[in-house]
Every structure is written in C-alpha cells, then in structure tokens.
Scaffold this motif. Sequence first.
Motif, PDB file in Angstrom:
ATOM      1  N   THR A  82     -12.442 -36.515  -8.982  1.00  0.00           N
ATOM      2  CA  THR A  82     -10.790 -36.415  -9.154  1.00  0.00           C
ATOM      3  C   THR A  82     -10.274 -35.263  -9.107  1.00  0.00           C
ATOM      4  OG1 THR A  82     -11.847 -36.571 -11.503  1.00  0.00           O
ATOM      5  CG2 THR A  82      -9.992 -35.949 -11.600  1.00  0.00           C
ATOM      6  N   GLU A  83     -10.218 -33.877  -8.124  1.00  0.00           N
ATOM      7  CA  GLU A  83     -10.117 -32.880  -7.935  1.00  0.00           C
ATOM      8  C   GLU A  83      -9.486 -33.897  -6.229  1.00  0.00           C
ATOM      9  OE1 GLU A  83      -8.433 -30.592  -8.355  1.00  0.00           O
ATOM     10  OE2 GLU A  83      -8.214 -31.430 -10.796  1.00  0.00           O
ATOM     11  N   ARG A  84     -10.022 -33.899  -5.792  1.00  0.00           N
ATOM     12  CA  ARG A  84     -10.187 -34.209  -3.961  1.00  0.00           C
ATOM     13  C   ARG A  84      -9.188 -35.659  -4.319  1.00  0.00           C
ATOM     14  NH1 ARG A  84     -15.363 -36.676  -3.049  1.00  0.00           N
ATOM     15  NH2 ARG A  84     -14.414 -38.689  -2.698  1.00  0.00           N
ATOM     16  N   VAL A  85      -9.150 -36.076  -5.088  1.00  0.00           N
ATOM     17  CA  VAL A  85      -7.930 -36.993  -4.768  1.00  0.00           C
ATOM     18  C   VAL A  85      -6.396 -36.818  -4.684  1.00  0.00           C
ATOM     19  CG1 VAL A  85      -7.179 -39.307  -6.007  1.00  0.00           C
ATOM     20  CG2 VAL A  85      -9.352 -39.565  -6.068  1.00  0.00           C
ATOM     21  N   ALA A  86      -6.740 -35.558  -6.133  1.00  0.00           N
ATOM     22  CA  ALA A  86      -5.239 -34.974  -6.623  1.00  0.00           C
ATOM     23  C   ALA A  86      -5.157 -34.037  -4.973  1.00  0.00           C
ATOM     24  CB  ALA A  86      -5.344 -33.695  -7.567  1.00  0.00           C
ATOM     25  N   GLY A  87      -5.889 -33.851  -4.351  1.00  0.00           N
ATOM     26  CA  GLY A  87      -5.766 -33.308  -3.657  1.00  0.00           C
ATOM     27  C   GLY A  87      -5.068 -33.913  -2.145  1.00  0.00           C
ATOM     28  N   LEU A  88      -5.404 -34.970  -1.922  1.00  0.00           N
ATOM     29  CA  LEU A  88      -4.793 -36.084  -1.011  1.00  0.00           C
ATOM     30  C   LEU A  88      -3.692 -36.016  -1.524  1.00  0.00           C
ATOM     31  CD1 LEU A  88      -7.826 -38.140   0.024  1.00  0.00           C
ATOM     32  CD2 LEU A  88      -7.318 -37.138   0.674  1.00  0.00           C
ATOM     33  N   LEU A  89      -3.023 -36.116  -2.512  1.00  0.00           N
ATOM     34  CA  LEU A  89      -1.820 -36.651  -3.222  1.00  0.00           C
ATOM     35  C   LEU A  89      -0.701 -35.504  -2.786  1.00  0.00           C
ATOM     36  CD1 LEU A  89      -2.259 -38.615  -6.813  1.00  0.00           C
ATOM     37  CD2 LEU A  89      -2.423 -39.774  -4.269  1.00  0.00           C
ATOM     38  N   ASP A  97      -4.406 -48.358  -1.457  1.00  0.00           N
ATOM     39  CA  ASP A  97      -5.727 -48.658  -0.529  1.00  0.00           C
ATOM     40  C   ASP A  97      -5.267 -48.188   0.293  1.00  0.00           C
ATOM     41  OD1 ASP A  97      -5.974 -51.420  -1.889  1.00  0.00           O
ATOM     42  OD2 ASP A  97      -4.160 -52.368   0.179  1.00  0.00           O
ATOM     43  N   GLU A  98      -3.935 -46.889   0.352  1.00  0.00           N
ATOM     44  CA  GLU A  98      -4.759 -45.597   1.536  1.00  0.00           C
ATOM     45  C   GLU A  98      -5.326 -44.856   0.870  1.00  0.00           C
ATOM     46  OE1 GLU A  98      -1.656 -42.716   3.715  1.00  0.00           O
ATOM     47  OE2 GLU A  98      -1.186 -45.069   3.190  1.00  0.00           O
ATOM     48  N   LEU A  99      -4.954 -44.784   0.068  1.00  0.00           N
ATOM     49  CA  LEU A  99      -5.545 -42.976  -0.923  1.00  0.00           C
ATOM     50  C   LEU A  99      -7.268 -43.309  -1.019  1.00  0.00           C
ATOM     51  CD1 LEU A  99      -5.556 -41.124  -2.718  1.00  0.00           C
ATOM     52  CD2 LEU A  99      -4.718 -42.243  -4.603  1.00  0.00           C
ATOM     53  N   ALA A 100      -7.567 -45.409  -1.173  1.00  0.00           N
ATOM     54  CA  ALA A 100      -8.798 -45.165  -1.508  1.00  0.00           C
ATOM     55  C   ALA A 100      -9.317 -45.120  -0.149  1.00  0.00           C
ATOM     56  CB  ALA A 100      -9.319 -46.675  -2.143  1.00  0.00           C
ATOM     57  N   SER A 103     -10.046 -41.436   0.321  1.00  0.00           N
ATOM     58  CA  SER A 103     -11.033 -40.720  -0.240  1.00  0.00           C
ATOM     59  C   SER A 103     -12.799 -41.046  -0.074  1.00  0.00           C
ATOM     60  CB  SER A 103     -10.271 -41.406  -1.633  1.00  0.00           C
ATOM     61  OG  SER A 103     -10.477 -42.218  -2.096  1.00  0.00           O
ATOM     62  N   GLY A 104     -12.182 -42.660   0.279  1.00  0.00           N
ATOM     63  CA  GLY A 104     -14.018 -42.481   0.674  1.00  0.00           C
ATOM     64  C   GLY A 104     -14.606 -43.024  -0.531  1.00  0.00           C
ATOM     65  N   ALA A 105     -13.845 -42.863  -2.165  1.00  0.00           N
ATOM     66  CA  ALA A 105     -14.318 -43.835  -2.993  1.00  0.00           C
ATOM     67  C   ALA A 105     -14.460 -44.937  -3.353  1.00  0.00           C
ATOM     68  CB  ALA A 105     -13.556 -42.873  -4.184  1.00  0.00           C
ATOM     69  N   ARG A 106     -15.463 -45.401  -4.393  1.00  0.00           N
ATOM     70  CA  ARG A 106     -15.929 -46.649  -4.531  1.00  0.00           C
ATOM     71  C   ARG A 106     -14.077 -47.103  -5.933  1.00  0.00           C
ATOM     72  NH1 ARG A 106     -20.934 -48.093  -7.786  1.00  0.00           N
ATOM     73  NH2 ARG A 106     -20.172 -46.765  -9.263  1.00  0.00           N
ATOM     74  N   PRO A 107     -13.781 -48.166  -5.687  1.00  0.00           N
ATOM     75  CA  PRO A 107     -12.467 -48.669  -6.534  1.00  0.00           C
ATOM     76  C   PRO A 107     -13.169 -48.282  -7.335  1.00  0.00           C
ATOM     77  CG  PRO A 107     -13.583 -50.903  -5.010  1.00  0.00           C
ATOM     78  CD  PRO A 107     -14.784 -49.595  -5.172  1.00  0.00           C
ATOM     79  N   PHE A 125       3.278 -43.077 -11.615  1.00  0.00           N
ATOM     80  CA  PHE A 125       2.062 -44.401 -10.393  1.00  0.00           C
ATOM     81  C   PHE A 125       4.201 -45.190  -9.831  1.00  0.00           C
ATOM     82  CE2 PHE A 125      -1.071 -44.199 -12.400  1.00  0.00           C
ATOM     83  CZ  PHE A 125      -2.080 -44.683 -11.504  1.00  0.00           C
ATOM     84  N   HIS A 126       4.315 -45.682  -9.275  1.00  0.00           N
ATOM     85  CA  HIS A 126       5.345 -46.019  -8.494  1.00  0.00           C
ATOM     86  C   HIS A 126       5.189 -47.645  -8.746  1.00  0.00           C
ATOM     87  CE1 HIS A 126       7.187 -42.097  -8.136  1.00  0.00           C
ATOM     88  NE2 HIS A 126       6.004 -41.710  -7.546  1.00  0.00           N
ATOM     89  N   SER A 127       6.430 -48.600  -7.744  1.00  0.00           N
ATOM     90  CA  SER A 127       6.465 -49.694  -8.112  1.00  0.00           C
ATOM     91  C   SER A 127       6.072 -49.827  -5.955  1.00  0.00           C
ATOM     92  CB  SER A 127       7.882 -50.242  -7.127  1.00  0.00           C
ATOM     93  OG  SER A 127       8.420 -49.852  -6.678  1.00  0.00           O
ATOM     94  N   SER A 128       4.828 -50.776  -5.830  1.00  0.00           N
ATOM     95  CA  SER A 128       4.254 -51.435  -4.768  1.00  0.00           C
ATOM     96  C   SER A 128       3.008 -50.624  -4.972  1.00  0.00           C
ATOM     97  CB  SER A 128       5.303 -51.524  -3.708  1.00  0.00           C
ATOM     98  OG  SER A 128       6.310 -52.266  -3.256  1.00  0.00           O
ATOM     99  N   HIS A 129       2.095 -50.416  -5.889  1.00  0.00           N
ATOM    100  CA  HIS A 129       0.692 -50.196  -6.326  1.00  0.00           C
ATOM    101  C   HIS A 129       0.943 -48.536  -5.136  1.00  0.00           C
ATOM    102  CE1 HIS A 129      -0.337 -53.386  -7.777  1.00  0.00           C
ATOM    103  NE2 HIS A 129      -0.344 -54.727  -6.449  1.00  0.00           N
ATOM    104  N   ARG A 130       1.851 -47.810  -5.366  1.00  0.00           N
ATOM    105  CA  ARG A 130       1.777 -46.650  -4.542  1.00  0.00           C
ATOM    106  C   ARG A 130       1.994 -45.503  -5.892  1.00  0.00           C
ATOM    107  NH1 ARG A 130       7.045 -46.050  -1.401  1.00  0.00           N
ATOM    108  NH2 ARG A 130       7.788 -46.599  -3.508  1.00  0.00           N
ATOM    109  N   VAL A 131       1.407 -44.412  -5.505  1.00  0.00           N
ATOM    110  CA  VAL A 131       1.131 -43.345  -6.407  1.00  0.00           C
ATOM    111  C   VAL A 131       1.323 -41.869  -5.735  1.00  0.00           C
ATOM    112  CG1 VAL A 131      -1.044 -43.334  -5.399  1.00  0.00           C
ATOM    113  CG2 VAL A 131      -0.549 -42.342  -8.216  1.00  0.00           C
ATOM    114  N   ALA A 132       1.906 -40.609  -6.584  1.00  0.00           N
ATOM    115  CA  ALA A 132       2.148 -38.986  -6.709  1.00  0.00           C
ATOM    116  C   ALA A 132       2.033 -38.705  -7.376  1.00  0.00           C
ATOM    117  CB  ALA A 132       3.790 -39.007  -5.814  1.00  0.00           C
TER     118      ALA A 132
END
Length: 137
Positions: A82-89, A97-100, A103-107, A125-132
Amino acid sequence: EDPRASGCNAFIRDGAALIRNAEDVREVLYQVRAAPESGPPGLAEAGTPFQHAPAETASLCDDGGMAWQAGDTSCTADADLTERVAGLLSPSPVDLDELARASGARPTDLSLALLELDLAGRIDFHSSHRVALAAPD
C-alpha cells in the motif's frame, strides 16, 4: 409476458428482496435472523458465524496469461505494498496498467492497496482508468 423480464421474474419467483438502500439490506437480514426458515435461499441460520468462501484469484504467468489459484482469502492489502503504491503516485494521474507494471503487484493485491488508499482518502480516481494522489484539503 415480456421475455426481457424473464430474469427479473425468476429472481422474484425465487424470493429475491428488493434492495434500494442500506436500510433494505438491514431489514432483510433482520427478517432472516427473526425467522431463518423463511429467509432468502443461501443465507445461514441465525447465530451461525460468517464463513468467508475461498476466493479464486488471478496471477500473471510468465507467458502473460492468467493463472487461477483457489484458497486466497486475504481481505487486506499488504501495508508495504500500500505504501509502495502510494509512493509511485503523484498529483498527476497515472494509468492503472502503468501503475501495475511499476509496482510489480498482482492485480488482486494492487486492487486491495488502491481500495485502502481510496477509503483513507489518499487517492482520487480519474477518467480513463487513471489514479492520482488526492489533493491536500
């Protein structure tokens, strides 16, 4: 008599409850506790502890396909992930898909981490499957 309503009619015939909001769910659960024999099919009797059924989860194979594994009943994301994902944002939206990939995490694990971050109000969450990262208040 409309054939498009056959699915709905089957649910009604089988005893489905109309759920419009959380109060409707509470009402159905209360009715099942009060009279378990008349409750919707598939619900446990009153006083029976909830048993989480093993979920099938997907993981990526070396060839890019999916492998299904039964028995993964984890309900929370790994705190480190969770913290690694937060650090990538960042405040700039990134594609899921780029975040996946980054992160190297399983879906399934990534979804849980994003859910925890979302519930904590840390991401948007934003449109077109994006997150920030969420903007500070």
